[in-house]
Design a protein around this motif. Structure first.
Motif, PDB file in Angstrom:
ATOM      1  N   GLY A 268       0.790  -1.224   0.000  1.00  0.00           N
ATOM      2  CA  GLY A 268       0.000   0.000   0.000  1.00  0.00           C
ATOM      3  C   GLY A 268       0.819   1.269   0.000  1.00  0.00           C
ATOM      4  N   PRO A 269       0.168   2.405  -0.300  1.00  0.00           N
ATOM      5  CA  PRO A 269       0.880   3.683  -0.407  1.00  0.00           C
ATOM      6  C   PRO A 269       1.397   4.215   0.925  1.00  0.00           C
ATOM      7  CG  PRO A 269      -1.486   4.016  -0.627  1.00  0.00           C
ATOM      8  CD  PRO A 269      -1.263   2.532  -0.644  1.00  0.00           C
ATOM      9  N   VAL A 270       0.728   3.893   2.033  1.00  0.00           N
ATOM     10  CA  VAL A 270       1.165   4.436   3.327  1.00  0.00           C
ATOM     11  C   VAL A 270       2.538   3.879   3.699  1.00  0.00           C
ATOM     12  CG1 VAL A 270       0.625   4.657   5.779  1.00  0.00           C
ATOM     13  CG2 VAL A 270      -1.215   4.721   4.090  1.00  0.00           C
ATOM     14  N   LEU A 271       2.706   2.577   3.581  1.00  0.00           N
ATOM     15  CA  LEU A 271       4.010   1.987   3.888  1.00  0.00           C
ATOM     16  C   LEU A 271       5.058   2.441   2.886  1.00  0.00           C
ATOM     17  CD1 LEU A 271       5.699   0.057   5.614  1.00  0.00           C
ATOM     18  CD2 LEU A 271       5.058  -1.783   4.042  1.00  0.00           C
ATOM     19  N   ALA A 272       4.689   2.561   1.630  1.00  0.00           N
ATOM     20  CA  ALA A 272       5.649   2.995   0.612  1.00  0.00           C
ATOM     21  C   ALA A 272       6.176   4.397   0.916  1.00  0.00           C
ATOM     22  CB  ALA A 272       4.998   2.964  -0.764  1.00  0.00           C
ATOM     23  N   ARG A 273       5.290   5.304   1.306  1.00  0.00           N
ATOM     24  CA  ARG A 273       5.727   6.669   1.639  1.00  0.00           C
ATOM     25  C   ARG A 273       6.631   6.659   2.866  1.00  0.00           C
ATOM     26  NH1 ARG A 273       0.341   8.003   0.234  1.00  0.00           N
ATOM     27  NH2 ARG A 273      -0.277   7.941   2.434  1.00  0.00           N
ATOM     28  N   PHE A 274       6.239   5.880   3.869  1.00  0.00           N
ATOM     29  CA  PHE A 274       7.058   5.827   5.083  1.00  0.00           C
ATOM     30  C   PHE A 274       8.443   5.249   4.781  1.00  0.00           C
ATOM     31  CE2 PHE A 274       8.784   3.351   8.594  1.00  0.00           C
ATOM     32  CZ  PHE A 274       8.929   4.343   9.542  1.00  0.00           C
ATOM     33  N   THR A 275       8.494   4.150   4.048  1.00  0.00           N
ATOM     34  CA  THR A 275       9.774   3.508   3.752  1.00  0.00           C
ATOM     35  C   THR A 275      10.688   4.446   2.979  1.00  0.00           C
ATOM     36  OG1 THR A 275       8.699   1.330   3.711  1.00  0.00           O
ATOM     37  CG2 THR A 275      10.850   1.509   2.655  1.00  0.00           C
ATOM     38  N   ALA A 276      10.127   5.204   2.062  1.00  0.00           N
ATOM     39  CA  ALA A 276      10.939   6.108   1.234  1.00  0.00           C
ATOM     40  C   ALA A 276      11.548   7.237   2.043  1.00  0.00           C
ATOM     41  CB  ALA A 276      10.088   6.671   0.097  1.00  0.00           C
ATOM     42  N   GLY A 277      10.866   7.677   3.096  1.00  0.00           N
ATOM     43  CA  GLY A 277      11.370   8.838   3.838  1.00  0.00           C
ATOM     44  C   GLY A 277      11.594   8.602   5.307  1.00  0.00           C
ATOM     45  N   HIS A 278      11.691   7.350   5.745  1.00  0.00           N
ATOM     46  CA  HIS A 278      11.720   7.061   7.179  1.00  0.00           C
ATOM     47  C   HIS A 278      12.954   7.608   7.876  1.00  0.00           C
ATOM     48  CE1 HIS A 278      14.287   3.764   5.736  1.00  0.00           C
ATOM     49  NE2 HIS A 278      14.771   3.727   6.952  1.00  0.00           N
ATOM     50  N   GLU A 279      14.069   7.746   7.183  1.00  0.00           N
ATOM     51  CA  GLU A 279      15.296   8.199   7.850  1.00  0.00           C
ATOM     52  C   GLU A 279      15.171   9.615   8.392  1.00  0.00           C
ATOM     53  OE1 GLU A 279      18.584   7.568   5.261  1.00  0.00           O
ATOM     54  OE2 GLU A 279      18.584   5.398   5.552  1.00  0.00           O
ATOM     55  N   ALA A 280      14.234  10.380   7.843  1.00  0.00           N
ATOM     56  CA  ALA A 280      14.029  11.752   8.326  1.00  0.00           C
ATOM     57  C   ALA A 280      13.089  11.801   9.528  1.00  0.00           C
ATOM     58  CB  ALA A 280      13.458  12.620   7.201  1.00  0.00           C
ATOM     59  N   HIS A 281      12.428  10.714   9.837  1.00  0.00           N
ATOM     60  CA  HIS A 281      11.511  10.705  10.974  1.00  0.00           C
ATOM     61  C   HIS A 281      12.330  10.753  12.267  1.00  0.00           C
ATOM     62  CE1 HIS A 281       8.375   9.532  13.779  1.00  0.00           C
ATOM     63  NE2 HIS A 281       7.492   9.644  12.803  1.00  0.00           N
ATOM     64  N   PRO A 282      11.960  11.609  13.230  1.00  0.00           N
ATOM     65  CA  PRO A 282      12.775  11.743  14.445  1.00  0.00           C
ATOM     66  C   PRO A 282      12.940  10.439  15.224  1.00  0.00           C
ATOM     67  CG  PRO A 282      10.676  12.931  14.639  1.00  0.00           C
ATOM     68  CD  PRO A 282      10.840  12.566  13.210  1.00  0.00           C
ATOM     69  N   VAL A 283      11.917   9.592  15.250  1.00  0.00           N
ATOM     70  CA  VAL A 283      12.041   8.307  15.934  1.00  0.00           C
ATOM     71  C   VAL A 283      13.088   7.439  15.238  1.00  0.00           C
ATOM     72  CG1 VAL A 283      10.863   6.151  16.505  1.00  0.00           C
ATOM     73  CG2 VAL A 283       9.721   8.329  16.904  1.00  0.00           C
ATOM     74  N   CYS A 284      13.034   7.409  13.920  1.00  0.00           N
ATOM     75  CA  CYS A 284      13.967   6.572  13.154  1.00  0.00           C
ATOM     76  C   CYS A 284      15.391   7.126  13.224  1.00  0.00           C
ATOM     77  CB  CYS A 284      13.519   6.476  11.706  1.00  0.00           C
ATOM     78  SG  CYS A 284      11.861   5.777  11.505  1.00  0.00           S
ATOM     79  N   ALA A 285      15.520   8.439  13.222  1.00  0.00           N
ATOM     80  CA  ALA A 285      16.866   9.039  13.267  1.00  0.00           C
ATOM     81  C   ALA A 285      17.595   8.681  14.542  1.00  0.00           C
ATOM     82  CB  ALA A 285      16.753  10.554  13.121  1.00  0.00           C
ATOM     83  N   ALA A 286      16.854   8.512  15.645  1.00  0.00           N
ATOM     84  CA  ALA A 286      17.469   8.206  16.936  1.00  0.00           C
ATOM     85  C   ALA A 286      17.315   6.733  17.322  1.00  0.00           C
ATOM     86  CB  ALA A 286      16.826   9.067  18.031  1.00  0.00           C
ATOM     87  N   CYS A 287      16.862   5.901  16.405  1.00  0.00           N
ATOM     88  CA  CYS A 287      16.532   4.518  16.752  1.00  0.00           C
ATOM     89  C   CYS A 287      17.780   3.700  17.080  1.00  0.00           C
ATOM     90  CB  CYS A 287      15.797   3.855  15.596  1.00  0.00           C
ATOM     91  SG  CYS A 287      15.327   2.144  15.955  1.00  0.00           S
ATOM     92  N   PRO A 288      17.828   3.071  18.263  1.00  0.00           N
ATOM     93  CA  PRO A 288      18.991   2.253  18.638  1.00  0.00           C
ATOM     94  C   PRO A 288      19.060   0.933  17.876  1.00  0.00           C
ATOM     95  CG  PRO A 288      17.293   2.083  20.323  1.00  0.00           C
ATOM     96  CD  PRO A 288      16.822   3.121  19.339  1.00  0.00           C
TER      97      PRO A 288
END
Length: 295
Positions: A268-288
Motif C-alpha cells: 500500500g501507499p502508506v508503507l511505501a511513503r514511510f519507507t521512502a522517507g523514514h530516515e528523516a523521521h525523528p524516531v527513526c533518526a534516533a533509533c537504537p
C-alpha cells in the motif's frame, strides 16, 4: 494473537516470498497457546520459524522443545545474560542458572539429532543484553556459549525506555563505553579461542563504541522498513518492532482483516511513503536498532 490469524498470515505470505516468521520479541512464546498451530503452519508452508525464548523451556522441557522446533526453525535464540549464576540470576529474577545451562545442553542434543535425521541444521544462539551488570563477563559468556555448542552470540545494548535504566546503559557514559570496548576485545579473543579448538562461534553486534573525543559512529540503515512486516496481536500492521511504531507514532498503516490482507498493507501507499522517507523521521533518526555502521 488468535492462532487462526497467525496461521492465515503464514498461508498468505508463503505464496508471496515470506521466508520466516518471528512469533514474538517480548514475553515467552513457548507459553502461547497458538505456537503448536504456528509450527504446523510453517512446516506445511516451508516457512522457517525464528524464535526467542527465555531458556526455561516450560512444559515438556528443553529436549522435547528441541525435537519439535529444530526441523522447522531457522534460529532459536536463548536470552542469556551472564557467565556466572550470580550475575545471570540477578538480571533475570527467578532464573535457576544451573537448570538453564542443562537446558541448553539438552536442546543442543536435540538439534544435533534433528540435523542428522533431516539434513537441516537449526542455529542455536545466545541473545545478550549488554549492560553495566554483565559487561565484565561477556568474554567468559562467549567461551561458555562455545562450550555448550552454541553457534552464535548476538549482543544488544540495553535500551533505555525508563529513566531508572540510564545508569545501566553502557553507551551513556565514557566509562561505560570504555568497559564495552574492553568486552569487545574479550569476546573476540574467546571466539578466536573457540575456533582454534574446533568450534566456530559467530559474534553479532560486537563492535567497539567510539572512544572519548572521537566522532560518533555512522548510523547504519534500518534493518526493518520495507524488509519485514510486523503484525500485532489484534491485526494492526507496523513497519518495525520499535515500541513507537506499535503505539502508532510512525503512522497508521492499517490492520489485517475486514477485507484487507497483509499483501494490501505491504504493497500500500502508506508503507511505501514511510519507507521512502523514514530516515528523516525523528524516531527513526534516533533509533537504537539501527546499528552503527550497519553492524
Amino acid at each position: 494473537m488468535d492462532p487462526a490469524l497467525a496461521v492465515a498470515l503464514v498461508a498468505e505470505g508463503s505464496g508471496a516470498g515470506l521466508r520466516e516468521v518471528i512469533p514474538s520479541t517480548m514475553g515467552e512464546p513457548l507459553l502461547w497457546g497458538g505456537l503448536e498451530d504456528l509450527v504446523e503452519a510453517c512446516a506445511a508452508s516451508g516457512v522457517r520459524l525464528n524464535l526467542t525464548t527465555n531458556g526455561t523451556w516450560p512444559g515438556p522441557g528443553a529436549r522435547r522443545w528441541g525435537e519439535r522446533l529444530a526441523p522447522v526453525a531457522s534460529d532459536v535464540k536463548v536470552s542469556w545474560n551472564g557467565a556466572t549464576a550470580a550475575t545471570a540470576e540477578a538480571i533475570m529474577t527467578g532464573l535457576d542458572f544451573a537448570a538453564a545451562v542443562q537446558g541448553v545442553r539438552d536442546f543442543a542434543v536435540a538439534l544435533d539429532a534433528s540435523a542428522r535425521r533431516t539434513g537441516h541444521r537449526c542455529r542455536l544462539s545466545f541473545q545478550v543484553t549488554a549492560q553495566a551488570a554483565n559487561v565484565d563477563e561477556l568474554g567468559a559468556l562467549v567461551a561458555m556459549a562455545a562450550s555448550l555448542r552454541v553457534d552464535r552470540v548476538k549482543v544488544n545494548q540495553l535500551q533505555v525506555r525508563h529513566p531508572s535504566l540510564q545508569g545501566r546503559a553502557l553507551p551513556a557514559s565514557e566509562a561505560g563505553r570504555a568497559r564495552w570496548n574492553l568486552a569487545v576485545e574479550a569476546m573476540r579473543r574467546a571466539a578466536a579461542g573457540a575456533a582454534a579448538s574446533g568450534h566456530a562461534i559467530a559474534l553479532e553486534n560486537v563492535t567497539p563504541l567510539p572512544p572519548p573525543g572521537a566522532p560518533p559512529a555512522t548510523t547504519g540503515p534500518c534493518p526493518f522498513a520495507g524488509r519485514e512486516a510486523w503484525v500485532l496481536h489484534d491485526g494492526t500492521f507496523a513497519p518495525c518492532p520499535h515500541p513507537a511504531a506499535w503505539r502508532g507514532e510512525l503512522g497508521d498503516f492499517g490492520a489485517v482483516g475486514a477485507g484487507r490482507t497483509l499483501a494490501d498493507l505491504w504493497g500500500g501507499p502508506v508503507l511505501a511513503r514511510f519507507t521512502a522517507g523514514h530516515e528523516a523521521h525523528p524516531v527513526c533518526a534516533a533509533c537504537p536498532l539501527r546499528r552503527p555502521g550497519g553492524a
